[in-house]
Motif scaffolding. Structure first.
Motif, PDB file in Angstrom:
ATOM      1  N   ALA A 124       0.834  -1.210   0.000  1.00  0.00           N
ATOM      2  CA  ALA A 124       0.000   0.000   0.000  1.00  0.00           C
ATOM      3  C   ALA A 124       0.866   1.257   0.000  1.00  0.00           C
ATOM      4  O   ALA A 124       0.614   2.199  -0.769  1.00  0.00           O
ATOM      5  CB  ALA A 124      -0.933  -0.008   1.207  1.00  0.00           C
ATOM      6  N   LEU A 125       1.898   1.269   0.833  1.00  0.00           N
ATOM      7  CA  LEU A 125       2.760   2.449   0.894  1.00  0.00           C
ATOM      8  C   LEU A 125       3.612   2.596  -0.365  1.00  0.00           C
ATOM      9  O   LEU A 125       3.895   3.719  -0.801  1.00  0.00           O
ATOM     10  CB  LEU A 125       3.630   2.408   2.145  1.00  0.00           C
ATOM     11  CG  LEU A 125       2.878   2.604   3.466  1.00  0.00           C
ATOM     12  CD1 LEU A 125       3.827   2.469   4.655  1.00  0.00           C
ATOM     13  CD2 LEU A 125       2.167   3.953   3.503  1.00  0.00           C
ATOM     14  N   ALA A 126       4.015   1.485  -0.974  1.00  0.00           N
ATOM     15  CA  ALA A 126       4.787   1.559  -2.216  1.00  0.00           C
ATOM     16  C   ALA A 126       3.949   2.203  -3.324  1.00  0.00           C
ATOM     17  O   ALA A 126       4.434   3.078  -4.050  1.00  0.00           O
ATOM     18  CB  ALA A 126       5.250   0.171  -2.644  1.00  0.00           C
ATOM     19  N   TYR A 127       2.695   1.795  -3.446  1.00  0.00           N
ATOM     20  CA  TYR A 127       1.822   2.422  -4.439  1.00  0.00           C
ATOM     21  C   TYR A 127       1.573   3.883  -4.093  1.00  0.00           C
ATOM     22  O   TYR A 127       1.608   4.753  -4.965  1.00  0.00           O
ATOM     23  CB  TYR A 127       0.490   1.673  -4.548  1.00  0.00           C
ATOM     24  CG  TYR A 127       0.561   0.456  -5.440  1.00  0.00           C
ATOM     25  CD1 TYR A 127       0.452   0.576  -6.820  1.00  0.00           C
ATOM     26  CD2 TYR A 127       0.740  -0.813  -4.909  1.00  0.00           C
ATOM     27  CE1 TYR A 127       0.521  -0.535  -7.638  1.00  0.00           C
ATOM     28  CE2 TYR A 127       0.810  -1.931  -5.717  1.00  0.00           C
ATOM     29  CZ  TYR A 127       0.704  -1.785  -7.085  1.00  0.00           C
ATOM     30  OH  TYR A 127       0.775  -2.894  -7.897  1.00  0.00           O
ATOM     31  N   LEU A 128       1.327   4.173  -2.820  1.00  0.00           N
ATOM     32  CA  LEU A 128       1.069   5.549  -2.395  1.00  0.00           C
ATOM     33  C   LEU A 128       2.248   6.461  -2.731  1.00  0.00           C
ATOM     34  O   LEU A 128       2.074   7.524  -3.332  1.00  0.00           O
ATOM     35  CB  LEU A 128       0.777   5.592  -0.891  1.00  0.00           C
ATOM     36  CG  LEU A 128       0.530   6.982  -0.315  1.00  0.00           C
ATOM     37  CD1 LEU A 128      -0.811   7.520  -0.789  1.00  0.00           C
ATOM     38  CD2 LEU A 128       0.570   6.941   1.200  1.00  0.00           C
ATOM     39  N   PHE A 129       3.461   6.041  -2.366  1.00  0.00           N
ATOM     40  CA  PHE A 129       4.628   6.873  -2.644  1.00  0.00           C
ATOM     41  C   PHE A 129       4.949   6.904  -4.138  1.00  0.00           C
ATOM     42  O   PHE A 129       5.355   7.944  -4.662  1.00  0.00           O
ATOM     43  CB  PHE A 129       5.839   6.397  -1.838  1.00  0.00           C
ATOM     44  CG  PHE A 129       5.820   6.883  -0.426  1.00  0.00           C
ATOM     45  CD1 PHE A 129       6.285   8.144  -0.093  1.00  0.00           C
ATOM     46  CD2 PHE A 129       5.303   6.080   0.590  1.00  0.00           C
ATOM     47  CE1 PHE A 129       6.247   8.602   1.217  1.00  0.00           C
ATOM     48  CE2 PHE A 129       5.276   6.524   1.900  1.00  0.00           C
ATOM     49  CZ  PHE A 129       5.740   7.793   2.216  1.00  0.00           C
ATOM     50  N   GLY A 130       4.779   5.796  -4.831  1.00  0.00           N
ATOM     51  CA  GLY A 130       5.027   5.774  -6.272  1.00  0.00           C
ATOM     52  C   GLY A 130       4.107   6.726  -7.016  1.00  0.00           C
ATOM     53  O   GLY A 130       4.558   7.556  -7.810  1.00  0.00           O
ATOM     54  N   PHE A 131       2.822   6.633  -6.733  1.00  0.00           N
ATOM     55  CA  PHE A 131       1.865   7.541  -7.382  1.00  0.00           C
ATOM     56  C   PHE A 131       2.070   8.970  -6.900  1.00  0.00           C
ATOM     57  O   PHE A 131       1.947   9.920  -7.671  1.00  0.00           O
ATOM     58  CB  PHE A 131       0.425   7.102  -7.111  1.00  0.00           C
ATOM     59  CG  PHE A 131       0.031   5.811  -7.790  1.00  0.00           C
ATOM     60  CD1 PHE A 131       0.378   5.549  -9.100  1.00  0.00           C
ATOM     61  CD2 PHE A 131      -0.697   4.857  -7.109  1.00  0.00           C
ATOM     62  CE1 PHE A 131       0.021   4.360  -9.726  1.00  0.00           C
ATOM     63  CE2 PHE A 131      -1.069   3.667  -7.724  1.00  0.00           C
ATOM     64  CZ  PHE A 131      -0.712   3.415  -9.035  1.00  0.00           C
ATOM     65  N   GLY A 132       2.404   9.125  -5.620  1.00  0.00           N
ATOM     66  CA  GLY A 132       2.610  10.458  -5.057  1.00  0.00           C
ATOM     67  C   GLY A 132       3.761  11.193  -5.705  1.00  0.00           C
ATOM     68  O   GLY A 132       3.670  12.394  -5.987  1.00  0.00           O
ATOM     69  N   LEU A 133       4.856  10.485  -5.963  1.00  0.00           N
ATOM     70  CA  LEU A 133       6.004  11.129  -6.605  1.00  0.00           C
ATOM     71  C   LEU A 133       5.671  11.590  -8.014  1.00  0.00           C
ATOM     72  O   LEU A 133       6.215  12.586  -8.489  1.00  0.00           O
ATOM     73  CB  LEU A 133       7.204  10.183  -6.630  1.00  0.00           C
ATOM     74  CG  LEU A 133       7.872   9.908  -5.282  1.00  0.00           C
ATOM     75  CD1 LEU A 133       8.994   8.892  -5.438  1.00  0.00           C
ATOM     76  CD2 LEU A 133       8.396  11.185  -4.654  1.00  0.00           C
ATOM     77  N   THR A 134       4.787  10.894  -8.678  1.00  0.00           N
ATOM     78  CA  THR A 134       4.352  11.321 -10.001  1.00  0.00           C
ATOM     79  C   THR A 134       3.353  12.468  -9.905  1.00  0.00           C
ATOM     80  O   THR A 134       3.373  13.395 -10.708  1.00  0.00           O
ATOM     81  CB  THR A 134       3.709  10.138 -10.767  1.00  0.00           C
ATOM     82  OG1 THR A 134       4.716   9.144 -10.961  1.00  0.00           O
ATOM     83  CG2 THR A 134       3.164  10.568 -12.116  1.00  0.00           C
ATOM     84  N   ALA A 135       2.497  12.430  -8.895  1.00  0.00           N
ATOM     85  CA  ALA A 135       1.435  13.428  -8.765  1.00  0.00           C
ATOM     86  C   ALA A 135       1.944  14.820  -8.420  1.00  0.00           C
ATOM     87  O   ALA A 135       1.386  15.817  -8.898  1.00  0.00           O
ATOM     88  CB  ALA A 135       0.425  12.972  -7.713  1.00  0.00           C
ATOM     89  N   VAL A 136       2.982  14.912  -7.610  1.00  0.00           N
ATOM     90  CA  VAL A 136       3.448  16.232  -7.145  1.00  0.00           C
ATOM     91  C   VAL A 136       3.742  17.191  -8.303  1.00  0.00           C
ATOM     92  O   VAL A 136       3.216  18.306  -8.340  1.00  0.00           O
ATOM     93  CB  VAL A 136       4.663  16.096  -6.190  1.00  0.00           C
ATOM     94  CG1 VAL A 136       5.311  17.437  -5.913  1.00  0.00           C
ATOM     95  CG2 VAL A 136       4.221  15.436  -4.890  1.00  0.00           C
ATOM     96  N   PRO A 137       4.566  16.812  -9.299  1.00  0.00           N
ATOM     97  CA  PRO A 137       4.820  17.758 -10.392  1.00  0.00           C
ATOM     98  C   PRO A 137       3.579  18.032 -11.244  1.00  0.00           C
ATOM     99  O   PRO A 137       3.448  19.113 -11.819  1.00  0.00           O
ATOM    100  CB  PRO A 137       5.911  17.091 -11.225  1.00  0.00           C
ATOM    101  CG  PRO A 137       6.244  15.814 -10.572  1.00  0.00           C
ATOM    102  CD  PRO A 137       5.394  15.617  -9.387  1.00  0.00           C
TER     103      PRO A 137
END
Length: 156
Positions: A55-68
């Motif tokens: 769950a955290l891997a998906y959250l951080f993976g998607f989050g790193l893409t979402a920020v920019p």
């Protein structure tokens, strides 16, 4: 009348795939290490430990893409759909292989936070997963999908 001819080289496909895969690895590694560390510290069993790490891997993976994408001013729906399109395949490959490796390494699931095996098993899993995620990202980018969609909004 003279026209300007662009001599700019197209982005190197392998370079873009390495960038996308390294981006995926970063998000997955943050989530995976944090999830495994928290679950280990809480004394959770293997199944909840893997679930939290995923769950955290998906959250951080998607989050790193979402920020920019958010910084680029995109609407929430576009941010979510773009991040999902860019990272789902890569994160899934990375996490499936990494967790399988950790489960298969004897005693890795029982290793504590002070045990080098805890960190080495996760790192080994990502090292094995990287080329598979690279080829998937390369395939998607070559077809204008995956991280190619993100590159419309920012330079990676």
């Amino acid at each position: 009348m003279e026209t300007a001819i662009s001599h700019a080289q197209p982005p190197n496909l392998n370079r873009l795939a390495v960038s996308a895969t390294t981006h995926c690895l970063t998000g997955c590694a943050i989530g995976e290490f944090l999830g495994m560390a928290l679950a280990t510290a809480f004394g959770w069993g293997n199944v909840p430990q893997i679930a939290l790490a995923l769950a955290l891997a998906y959250l951080f993976g998607f989050g790193l893409t979402a920020v920019p994408l958010v910084r680029a001013g995109l609407a929430a729906g576009v941010v979510v759909s773009t991040a999902l399109a860019a990272d789902t395949v890569s994160i899934t490959i990375m996490e499936a292989i990494d967790n399988l490796v950790v489960v298969l390494i004897p005693s890795a699931m029982d290793a504590g936070l002070a045990d080098p095996l805890f960190y080495a098993s996760i790192a080994a899993g990502f090292a094995i997963a990287y080329p598979f995620a690279f080829w998937a990202n390369r395939h998607l980018i070559a077809r204008g999908k995956g991280h190619a969609v993100v590159h419309e909004y920012h330079a990676h």
